[in-house]
Design a protein around this motif. Structure first.
Motif, PDB file in Angstrom:
ATOM      1  N   ASN A   1      19.693 -10.090  -5.726  1.00 52.93           N
ATOM      2  CA  ASN A   1      18.823 -10.616  -4.682  1.00 52.93           C
ATOM      3  C   ASN A   1      18.313  -9.451  -3.839  1.00 52.93           C
ATOM      4  N   GLY A   2      17.011  -9.445  -3.585  1.00 53.97           N
ATOM      5  CA  GLY A   2      16.425  -8.332  -2.851  1.00 53.97           C
ATOM      6  C   GLY A   2      16.756  -8.313  -1.380  1.00 53.97           C
ATOM      7  N   ASP A   3      17.387  -9.374  -0.874  1.00 49.71           N
ATOM      8  CA  ASP A   3      17.670  -9.447   0.559  1.00 49.71           C
ATOM      9  C   ASP A   3      19.160  -9.365   0.873  1.00 49.71           C
ATOM     10  N   VAL A   4      19.933  -8.719  -0.009  1.00 50.45           N
ATOM     11  CA  VAL A   4      21.337  -8.468   0.288  1.00 50.45           C
ATOM     12  C   VAL A   4      21.619  -6.978   0.174  1.00 50.45           C
ATOM     13  N   TYR A   5      22.664  -6.555   0.883  1.00 48.35           N
ATOM     14  CA  TYR A   5      23.184  -5.200   0.746  1.00 48.35           C
ATOM     15  C   TYR A   5      24.625  -5.327   0.271  1.00 48.35           C
ATOM     16  N   CYS A   6      24.993  -4.541  -0.719  1.00 43.89           N
ATOM     17  CA  CYS A   6      26.353  -4.589  -1.249  1.00 43.89           C
ATOM     18  C   CYS A   6      26.727  -3.204  -1.762  1.00 43.89           C
ATOM     19  N   ASP A   7      27.923  -2.747  -1.400  1.00 47.11           N
ATOM     20  CA  ASP A   7      28.329  -1.403  -1.816  1.00 47.11           C
ATOM     21  C   ASP A   7      29.092  -1.399  -3.139  1.00 47.11           C
ATOM     22  N   LEU A   8      29.010  -2.487  -3.890  1.00 44.61           N
ATOM     23  CA  LEU A   8      29.647  -2.550  -5.206  1.00 44.61           C
ATOM     24  C   LEU A   8      29.081  -1.497  -6.142  1.00 44.61           C
ATOM     25  N   ASP A   9      29.946  -0.842  -6.903  1.00 47.11           N
ATOM     26  CA  ASP A   9      29.522   0.041  -7.988  1.00 47.11           C
ATOM     27  C   ASP A   9      28.966  -0.845  -9.104  1.00 47.11           C
ATOM     28  N   LEU A  10      27.667  -0.785  -9.326  1.00 48.30           N
ATOM     29  CA  LEU A  10      27.047  -1.691 -10.282  1.00 48.30           C
ATOM     30  C   LEU A  10      27.447  -1.410 -11.724  1.00 48.30           C
ATOM     31  N   ALA A  11      28.005  -0.236 -11.985  1.00 45.12           N
ATOM     32  CA  ALA A  11      28.544   0.028 -13.322  1.00 45.12           C
ATOM     33  C   ALA A  11      29.721  -0.909 -13.615  1.00 45.12           C
ATOM     34  N   LEU A  12      30.459  -1.278 -12.566  1.00 42.79           N
ATOM     35  CA  LEU A  12      31.570  -2.215 -12.738  1.00 42.79           C
ATOM     36  C   LEU A  12      31.045  -3.589 -13.129  1.00 42.79           C
TER      37      LEU A  12
ATOM     38  N   LYS B   1      35.578  -6.975  -2.633  1.00 39.38           N
ATOM     39  CA  LYS B   1      36.261  -6.934  -1.342  1.00 39.38           C
ATOM     40  C   LYS B   1      35.661  -5.888  -0.401  1.00 39.38           C
ATOM     41  N   GLY B   2      34.599  -5.217  -0.847  1.00 33.66           N
ATOM     42  CA  GLY B   2      33.986  -4.184  -0.033  1.00 33.66           C
ATOM     43  C   GLY B   2      32.937  -4.741   0.901  1.00 33.66           C
ATOM     44  N   TYR B   3      31.995  -3.883   1.312  1.00 33.82           N
ATOM     45  CA  TYR B   3      30.983  -4.280   2.289  1.00 33.82           C
ATOM     46  C   TYR B   3      29.869  -5.069   1.613  1.00 33.82           C
ATOM     47  N   TRP B   4      29.480  -6.155   2.276  1.00 33.92           N
ATOM     48  CA  TRP B   4      28.388  -7.000   1.792  1.00 33.92           C
ATOM     49  C   TRP B   4      27.720  -7.643   2.991  1.00 33.92           C
ATOM     50  N   GLN B   5      26.413  -7.745   2.964  1.00 37.16           N
ATOM     51  CA  GLN B   5      25.685  -8.426   4.027  1.00 37.16           C
ATOM     52  C   GLN B   5      24.470  -9.136   3.449  1.00 37.16           C
ATOM     53  N   ASP B   6      24.356 -10.401   3.775  1.00 39.59           N
ATOM     54  CA  ASP B   6      23.169 -11.180   3.449  1.00 39.59           C
ATOM     55  C   ASP B   6      22.202 -11.028   4.609  1.00 39.59           C
ATOM     56  N   VAL B   7      21.056 -10.397   4.358  1.00 38.20           N
ATOM     57  CA  VAL B   7      20.096 -10.128   5.433  1.00 38.20           C
ATOM     58  C   VAL B   7      19.197 -11.355   5.596  1.00 38.20           C
ATOM     59  N   GLY B   8      19.779 -12.430   6.159  1.00 40.33           N
ATOM     60  CA  GLY B   8      19.056 -13.675   6.261  1.00 40.33           C
ATOM     61  C   GLY B   8      18.422 -13.933   7.608  1.00 40.33           C
ATOM     62  N   THR B   9      18.791 -13.149   8.614  1.00 41.66           N
ATOM     63  CA  THR B   9      18.244 -13.322   9.959  1.00 41.66           C
ATOM     64  C   THR B   9      18.016 -11.945  10.571  1.00 41.66           C
ATOM     65  N   PRO B  10      17.150 -11.843  11.583  1.00 39.87           N
ATOM     66  CA  PRO B  10      16.973 -10.556  12.262  1.00 39.87           C
ATOM     67  C   PRO B  10      18.278 -10.011  12.825  1.00 39.87           C
ATOM     68  N   GLU B  11      19.168 -10.892  13.252  1.00 41.59           N
ATOM     69  CA  GLU B  11      20.449 -10.434  13.810  1.00 41.59           C
ATOM     70  C   GLU B  11      21.308  -9.763  12.739  1.00 41.59           C
ATOM     71  N   ARG B  12      21.342 -10.327  11.549  1.00 40.36           N
ATOM     72  CA  ARG B  12      22.143  -9.716  10.482  1.00 40.36           C
ATOM     73  C   ARG B  12      21.495  -8.430   9.969  1.00 40.36           C
ATOM     74  N   LEU B  13      20.163  -8.376  10.011  1.00 37.16           N
ATOM     75  CA  LEU B  13      19.476  -7.126   9.684  1.00 37.16           C
ATOM     76  C   LEU B  13      19.878  -6.032  10.667  1.00 37.16           C
ATOM     77  N   ALA B  14      19.899  -6.358  11.958  1.00 36.27           N
ATOM     78  CA  ALA B  14      20.280  -5.376  12.978  1.00 36.27           C
ATOM     79  C   ALA B  14      21.740  -4.952  12.814  1.00 36.27           C
ATOM     80  N   ARG B  15      22.601  -5.891  12.437  1.00 36.33           N
ATOM     81  CA  ARG B  15      24.013  -5.568  12.238  1.00 36.33           C
ATOM     82  C   ARG B  15      24.185  -4.611  11.066  1.00 36.33           C
ATOM     83  N   LEU B  16      23.474  -4.879   9.967  1.00 42.94           N
ATOM     84  CA  LEU B  16      23.545  -3.985   8.812  1.00 42.94           C
ATOM     85  C   LEU B  16      23.029  -2.600   9.175  1.00 42.94           C
ATOM     86  N   ASP B  17      21.924  -2.549   9.889  1.00 42.27           N
ATOM     87  CA  ASP B  17      21.357  -1.259  10.307  1.00 42.27           C
ATOM     88  C   ASP B  17      22.384  -0.478  11.126  1.00 42.27           C
TER      89      ASP B  17
END
Length: 217
Positions: free
Chosen positions: A104-115, A194-210
């Motif tokens: 999904n283009g609107d999420v951030y996730c630090d997963l190693d995609l090779a896994l 179990k690592g970092y993940w954020q669904d950037v669904g609102t301006p508030e969550r975008l600001a938190r991720l930033d």
């Protein structure tokens, strides 16, 4: 293996930020959100990526080009009117192999995609239920995804198979009901991140991720 990034949505909950910018191009810690996916795909050895577009479609190729800046080749699947998640995948099948990563283009996730790429398909990445989605989506009876209890949320990252979409009509369609159907049939495997993940669904969550990424340096 190829990958697809879903980037066609309007981003209604992000307005007014998305009135003039597609959600995947919103800046996060100095760079567009979608570029974190592109960097991780390249690091995982993926070289070909499909990005579907609809809302403000011309901005994505203008910003990302042909992908060479990331060590990738990007193909753009222009939909005109957004076909939703499953519809977008169905339209893009000619450019995808039998197995492909979906992000999904609107999420951030630090997963190693090779896994993720190394998992048997179809496989969903699951995260602990976040505050904005306490009801969850799925359970996990390792390695199988189950429909209840719903202690995990679908992270918006998966490894899927083209044949699962080939019978769909070319048009609008959502992925969620298909995932529940495949889970009920025992087809889905799960990977609990179990690592970092954020669904950037609102301006508030975008600001938190930033803020979180800037604090990491």
């Amino acid at each position: 293996m190829k990958a697809m990034i879903l980037a066609a949505g309007r981003g209604e909950r992000m307005r007014p930020l998305t009135d003039h910018c597609p959600k995947p191009l919103l800046p996060v810690a100095g760079q567009p959100l979608v570029t974190y996916h592109l960097q991780r795909l390249a690091a995982a050895g993926i070289r070909e990526v499909v990005i579907n577009t609809a809302w403000l479609a011309e901005q994505l190729p203008m910003a990302l080009g042909d992908g060479s800046a990331f060590g990738l080749h990007i193909h753009y699947s222009h939909e005109g009117t957004a076909l939703e998640t499953a519809g977008g995948i169905r339209r893009a099948l000619p450019w995808l192999g039998e197995e492909f990563l979906l992000l999904n283009g609107d999420v951030y996730c630090d997963l190693d995609l090779a896994l993720l790429a190394a998992q048997p398909a179809p496989c969903l990445v699951l995260v602990d239920n976040p505050p904005q989605h306490p009801q969850g989506d799925f359970g996990l009876v390792s390695p199988k995804v189950v429909n209840s209890p719903r202690q995990y949320t679908y992270a918006g990252l998966a490894k899927l198979q083209a044949h699962l979409f080939e019978a769909l009509p070319d048009g609008h369609g959502a992925l969620g009901p298909l995932l529940r159907q495949w889970s009920e049939q025992g087809l889905l495997q799960g990977l609990h991140h179990k690592g970092y993940w954020q669904d950037v669904g609102t301006p508030e969550r975008l600001a938190r991720l930033d803020a979180d990424l800037r604090s990491q340096g």
